[in-house]
Design an enzyme around this catalytic site. Structure first.
Site, short mmCIF file in Angstrom:
data_model
loop_
_atom_site.label_atom_id
_atom_site.label_comp_id
_atom_site.label_asym_id
_atom_site.label_seq_id
_atom_site.Cartn_x
_atom_site.Cartn_y
_atom_site.Cartn_z
N SER A 63 0.82 -1.21 0.00
CA SER A 63 0.00 0.00 0.00
C SER A 63 0.86 1.26 0.00
O SER A 63 1.43 1.58 -1.01
CB SER A 63 -1.04 0.02 1.12
N HIS A 68 3.11 14.56 5.83
CA HIS A 68 3.01 16.01 5.63
C HIS A 68 3.67 16.61 6.88
O HIS A 68 3.33 16.20 8.00
CB HIS A 68 1.57 16.47 5.50
N CYS A 83 -1.49 -3.93 3.52
CA CYS A 83 -2.40 -5.07 3.43
C CYS A 83 -1.55 -6.32 3.25
O CYS A 83 -0.36 -6.24 2.95
CB CYS A 83 -3.39 -4.89 2.28
#
EC number: 4.1.1.50
Length: 139
Positions: A63, A68, A83
């Site tokens: 994934s 940020h 996953c």
């Protein structure tokens, strides 16, 4: 129900502004975090804002890892989603927090999935907060 994925949403405070303001350093940290979390890196992109702040993502076969940052506040918002059976996202999160020199972390883990043949979404959310003791470089 089997969990399809583990999604960690992390609020990291008291981070080293020099580290979280450096896009190249964050890329290096994330690539190592993916390795430690047993993830297969596919691509990465990081952008440094002017005058400060970084946004970036590492795409992994399992994934992604994204960030940020607000160096002026010592704050980073992290997102680690995996996953499959082999990845260990918690190891990746721990490594990133250590490298960011975070003094405090609020972590939410969302176990994501869908019931087979039912189309019923299931989310289990676990949340914890911790003050991170980083005396002498040790957690």
């Amino acid at each position: 129900m089997d969990t399809i994925g583990h999604h960690y949403i992390v609020e990291a405070a008291g981070c080293d502004p020099k580290v979280i303001g450096d896009a190249d350093k964050i890329r290096e940290i994330f690539l190592e975090a993916a390795k430690r979390g047993n993830m297969e890196v596919k691509a990465s992109y990081f952008f440094k804002f002017s005058p400060m702040g970084v946004s970036g993502v590492v795409i992994v076969a399992e994934s992604h890892i994204s960030v940020h940052t607000w160096p002026e506040k010592g704050y980073a918002a992290l997102d680690v989603y995996t996953c499959g059976e082999k990845a260990d996202p918690e190891k990746a999160v721990d490594y990133i927090l250590e490298q960011f020199k975070a003094q405090y972390a609020h972590v939410s883990e969302i176990k994501r999935g869908i019931e087979e043949d039912d189309e019923t979404f299931t989310h289990t959310i676990l949340t914890w907060e911790e003050k991170l003791d980083r005396r002498n470089g040790k957690l």
